[in-house]
Design an enzyme around this catalytic site. Structure first.
Site, PDB file in Angstrom:
ATOM      1  NE  ARG A 271      -3.190   3.122   1.153  1.00 21.75           N
ATOM      2  CZ  ARG A 271      -4.375   3.146   0.654  1.00 21.75           C
ATOM      3  NH1 ARG A 271      -4.723   2.529  -0.415  1.00 21.75           N
ATOM      4  NH2 ARG A 271      -4.687   4.235   0.280  1.00 21.75           N
ATOM      5  CD  GLU A 368     -11.504 -24.945  25.940  1.00 19.58           C
ATOM      6  OE1 GLU A 368     -10.587 -25.592  26.528  1.00 19.58           O
ATOM      7  OE2 GLU A 368     -11.825 -25.398  24.612  1.00 19.58           O
ATOM      8  CD  GLN A 372     -12.278 -10.858  32.453  1.00 25.82           C
ATOM      9  OE1 GLN A 372     -12.583 -11.487  32.378  1.00 25.82           O
ATOM     10  NE2 GLN A 372     -12.067  -9.534  32.188  1.00 25.82           N
TER      11      GLN A 372
HETATM   12  N1  CAA Z   1      -6.599 -29.414  38.622  1.00 28.51           N
HETATM   13  C1  CAA Z   1      -7.594 -31.059  39.838  1.00 28.51           C
HETATM   14  N2  CAA Z   1      -8.147 -30.757  40.179  1.00 28.51           N
HETATM   15  C2  CAA Z   1      -8.608 -29.152  40.377  1.00 28.51           C
HETATM   16  C3  CAA Z   1      -8.435 -28.316  39.770  1.00 28.51           C
HETATM   17  C4  CAA Z   1      -6.833 -28.725  38.614  1.00 28.51           C
HETATM   18  N3  CAA Z   1      -6.819 -28.445  37.954  1.00 28.51           N
HETATM   19  N4  CAA Z   1      -8.632 -27.253  40.479  1.00 28.51           N
HETATM   20  C5  CAA Z   1      -9.891 -27.360  41.110  1.00 28.51           C
HETATM   21  N5  CAA Z   1      -9.432 -28.723  41.489  1.00 28.51           N
HETATM   22  C6  CAA Z   1     -10.326 -29.564  42.619  1.00 28.51           C
HETATM   23  C7  CAA Z   1     -10.241 -29.190  43.983  1.00 28.51           C
HETATM   24  O1  CAA Z   1      -9.085 -29.934  44.436  1.00 28.51           O
HETATM   25  C8  CAA Z   1     -10.937 -29.300  44.502  1.00 28.51           C
HETATM   26  O2  CAA Z   1     -11.021 -30.998  44.748  1.00 28.51           O
HETATM   27  P1  CAA Z   1     -10.962 -31.030  46.236  1.00 28.51           P
HETATM   28  O3  CAA Z   1     -13.026 -31.472  46.609  1.00 28.51           O
HETATM   29  O4  CAA Z   1     -11.628 -33.063  46.496  1.00 28.51           O
HETATM   30  O5  CAA Z   1     -10.762 -30.742  47.433  1.00 28.51           O
HETATM   31  C9  CAA Z   1     -12.017 -29.025  44.087  1.00 28.51           C
HETATM   32  O6  CAA Z   1     -11.249 -29.285  41.774  1.00 28.51           O
HETATM   33  C10 CAA Z   1     -12.686 -27.553  43.096  1.00 28.51           C
HETATM   34  O7  CAA Z   1     -11.749 -26.661  43.294  1.00 28.51           O
HETATM   35  P2  CAA Z   1     -11.552 -24.914  43.456  1.00 28.51           P
HETATM   36  O8  CAA Z   1     -12.516 -25.130  45.332  1.00 28.51           O
HETATM   37  O9  CAA Z   1     -10.543 -24.507  43.730  1.00 28.51           O
HETATM   38  O10 CAA Z   1     -13.164 -24.476  43.104  1.00 28.51           O
HETATM   39  P3  CAA Z   1     -13.503 -23.541  42.462  1.00 28.51           P
HETATM   40  O11 CAA Z   1     -15.648 -23.812  42.425  1.00 28.51           O
HETATM   41  O12 CAA Z   1     -13.113 -22.250  42.655  1.00 28.51           O
HETATM   42  O13 CAA Z   1     -13.245 -23.162  41.213  1.00 28.51           O
HETATM   43  C11 CAA Z   1     -12.814 -22.236  39.033  1.00 28.51           C
HETATM   44  C12 CAA Z   1     -12.221 -22.824  40.252  1.00 28.51           C
HETATM   45  C13 CAA Z   1     -10.652 -22.309  38.406  1.00 28.51           C
HETATM   46  C14 CAA Z   1     -13.141 -20.860  39.100  1.00 28.51           C
HETATM   47  C15 CAA Z   1     -13.403 -22.880  37.692  1.00 28.51           C
HETATM   48  O14 CAA Z   1     -14.809 -22.937  38.185  1.00 28.51           O
HETATM   49  C16 CAA Z   1     -13.409 -22.969  36.569  1.00 28.51           C
HETATM   50  O15 CAA Z   1     -12.781 -23.237  35.863  1.00 28.51           O
HETATM   51  N6  CAA Z   1     -14.193 -21.883  36.505  1.00 28.51           N
HETATM   52  C17 CAA Z   1     -14.086 -21.210  34.661  1.00 28.51           C
HETATM   53  C18 CAA Z   1     -15.313 -22.913  34.077  1.00 28.51           C
HETATM   54  C19 CAA Z   1     -14.939 -22.847  32.354  1.00 28.51           C
HETATM   55  O16 CAA Z   1     -13.606 -22.643  31.536  1.00 28.51           O
HETATM   56  N7  CAA Z   1     -15.627 -22.945  31.682  1.00 28.51           N
HETATM   57  C20 CAA Z   1     -15.193 -23.310  30.612  1.00 28.51           C
HETATM   58  C21 CAA Z   1     -16.058 -23.995  30.110  1.00 28.51           C
HETATM   59  S1  CAA Z   1     -15.742 -24.467  28.338  1.00 28.51           S
HETATM   60  C22 CAA Z   1     -16.922 -23.456  27.304  1.00 28.51           C
HETATM   61  O17 CAA Z   1     -16.127 -22.471  27.425  1.00 28.51           O
HETATM   62  C23 CAA Z   1     -17.499 -24.188  26.106  1.00 28.51           C
HETATM   63  C24 CAA Z   1     -16.813 -25.312  25.346  1.00 28.51           C
HETATM   64  O18 CAA Z   1     -17.556 -25.781  24.601  1.00 28.51           O
HETATM   65  C25 CAA Z   1     -15.499 -23.951  23.970  1.00 28.51           C
END
Ligand code: CAA
Length: 406
Positions: A271, A368, A372
């Site tokens: 360009r 996913e 935030q």
């Molecule tokens: N690996 C293994 N286990 C895990 C873990 C990990 N990374 N993170 C947490 N856990 C376990 C914890 O050890 C805990 O287990 P216990 O109860 O046995 O101790 C349990 O999971 C609960 O953990 P938290 O209390 O830490 O969980 P939380 O409720 O505070 O949530 C969060 C944490 C990170 C916010 C989670 O809810 C999260 O990732 N949220 C976002 C969800 C997401 O990404 N959704 C998108 C879905 S897919 C999509 O977008 C559509 C598509 O088709 C593309």
């Protein structure tokens, strides 16, 4: 210096061929039609790409237990040509990773070879209308029937829904339980009575990718469909899956950034304004340089996250995957927006593909796990790390510090 192995580079080259020969020429057609691109899916299957993240023992081509670098190498190339195609591919990893993470040997042997061959597509059903970032708040219920389970509920944002044959579904099996152990995962097949597709979304970007609501009206499944053959593990399997899958979304963002950078680089070299190509102006050079710097930094961070996954360093993956997903998809939005700017008025028009890169990039900051949520995961890991940094206490201010009294 690349962090990719010969195996990763082999699949990257195959994906680049499919991207240039098949995906790029068809990207606009499916963006306008907002239809699943079956002919592109067939080309991806023919090139053997659906098996790259699946271990050889289960019909895939992955040489290791974890093959996330193969996944990101392919997603980057497909997304360079079309962000929607990047996700129609990557969502099969998201849907099948729960099987790899927590499936029984029989479940792995039964389902994974069909996914690896591209014969069956698989989606991930976690989110619901009232359970997005707070995934634990999901309400879909699975009730034991004696010999099996009956699933009731509705899922939101099921990517590839309607096109897929298999769905990994997260449901409450023990409502009395307060912890994440009340959630379990199931494999649902599209012909299971009671399963149906609800609202089909009309989207800003990734328009070739169907995103739908999925309904489970008393879907009956036998015991063999309970993931891992055990209740109470579903939420942990979902979280571990997201750790492995997030480098893939990061690669989608980085591929979009790379594709937009290439278009902008070429255009600004052609360009002419004020008697010379616009890439001779320092303000344009600075924009291009920043775009290249951010895209390459994203690439290296993604390869580091995927490398940690492949080496089985699962403790590091949670943090690196969140860092990579958040950084690379923020970069995708910045770089694609700057690319539109560099195309001037043409960038804003639908006559050229550049505006599609910007539309496709936006969702990568949202799904996913929003960026935030990624920052929340990163900050939680930092808080844990702070506990091991006590050796620094001598050189930081303390509440009971001595004050200078003259
Ligand atoms: N690996 C293994 N286990 C895990 C873990 C990990 N990374 N993170 C947490 N856990 C376990 C914890 O050890 C805990 O287990 P216990 O109860 O046995 O101790 C349990 O999971 C609960 O953990 P938290 O209390 O830490 O969980 P939380 O409720 O505070 O949530 C969060 C944490 C990170 C916010 C989670 O809810 C999260 O990732 N949220 C976002 C969800 C997401 O990404 N959704 C998108 C879905 S897919 C999509 O977008 C559509 C598509 O088709 C593309």
């Amino acid at each position: 210096m690349t962090q990719l192995s010969d195996e990763n580079l082999h699949w990257q080259a195959k994906a680049r061929e499919v991207a240039e020969d098949v995906v790029r020429p068809l990207a606009a057609k499916y963006d306008v039609a907002q239809e699943y691109p079956w002919e592109i899916k067939d080309a991806i299957a023919e090139a053997g790409l659906f098996g790259v993240w699946i271990p050889e023992a289960y019909g895939g081509s992955g040489k290791h237990e974890w093959n996330i670098r193969n996944l990101v190498a392919v997603v980057e190339q497909l997304s360079r040509a079309c962000g929607g195609v990047g996700v129609i591919f990557a969502v099969n990893a998201l849907g099948s990773l729960p099987l790899i993470v927590g499936g029984t040997e029989e479940q792995k042997q039964h389902y994974l070879p069909q996914v690896a061959a591209g014969e069956k597509l698989i989606a991930f059903c976690l989110s619901e209308k009232t359970a997005g970032s707070d995934a634990q708040a999901l309400k879909t219920r699975a009730v034991e029937t004696g010999g099996g389970w009956r699933i009731h509920g509705e899922k939101k944002w099921t990517t590839n829904g309607g096109a897929t044959d298999l769905y990994t579904v997260f449901a409450v099996t023990d409502p009395e339980e307060k912890s994440a152990a009340r959630i379990s995962a199931f494999i649902v097949e599209k012909d299971d009575p009671g399963f149906s597709i609800g609202k089909v979304e009309d989207k800003m970007g990734i328009r070739c990718t169907p995103v739908v609501e999925t309904r489970f009206d008393g879907v009956e499944v036998d015991e063999s469909r309970l993931l891992g053959g055990q209740t109470g593990k579903g939420f942990r399997h979902a979280m571990a899956t997201l750790d492995m899958a997030r480098p893939g979304v990061a690669a989608q963002g980085m591929g979009l950034a790379q594709g937009a950078l290439e278009l902008a680089n070429r255009y600004t070299s052609q360009r002419n304004q004020f008697g010379q190509p616009v890439n001779r102006f320092q303000m344009v050079q600075q924009m291009l340089a920043d775009m290249a710097m951010k895209t390459e930094a994203a690439r290296q961070l993604i390869y580091a996250a995927a490398g940690a996954a492949d080496s089985g360093n699962l403790a590091a993956v949670n943090q690196l995957a969140a860092l990579a997903k958040c950084f690379a998809t923020d970069v995708a939005m910045e770089v694609t927006t700057d690319a539109v700017q560099l195309f001037g008025g043409y960038g804003f028009m639908k006559d050229y593909p550049i505006e599609k890169y910007m539309r496709d990039a936006k969702i990568t900051q949202i799904y996913e796990g929003t960026n935030q949520v990624q920052r929340m995961v990163i900050a939680r890991n930092l808080a844990k790390e702070a506990e091991s940094l006590g050796f620094l206490d001598e050189v930081i201010p303390a509440e009971d510090q001595d004050v200078y009294e003259g």
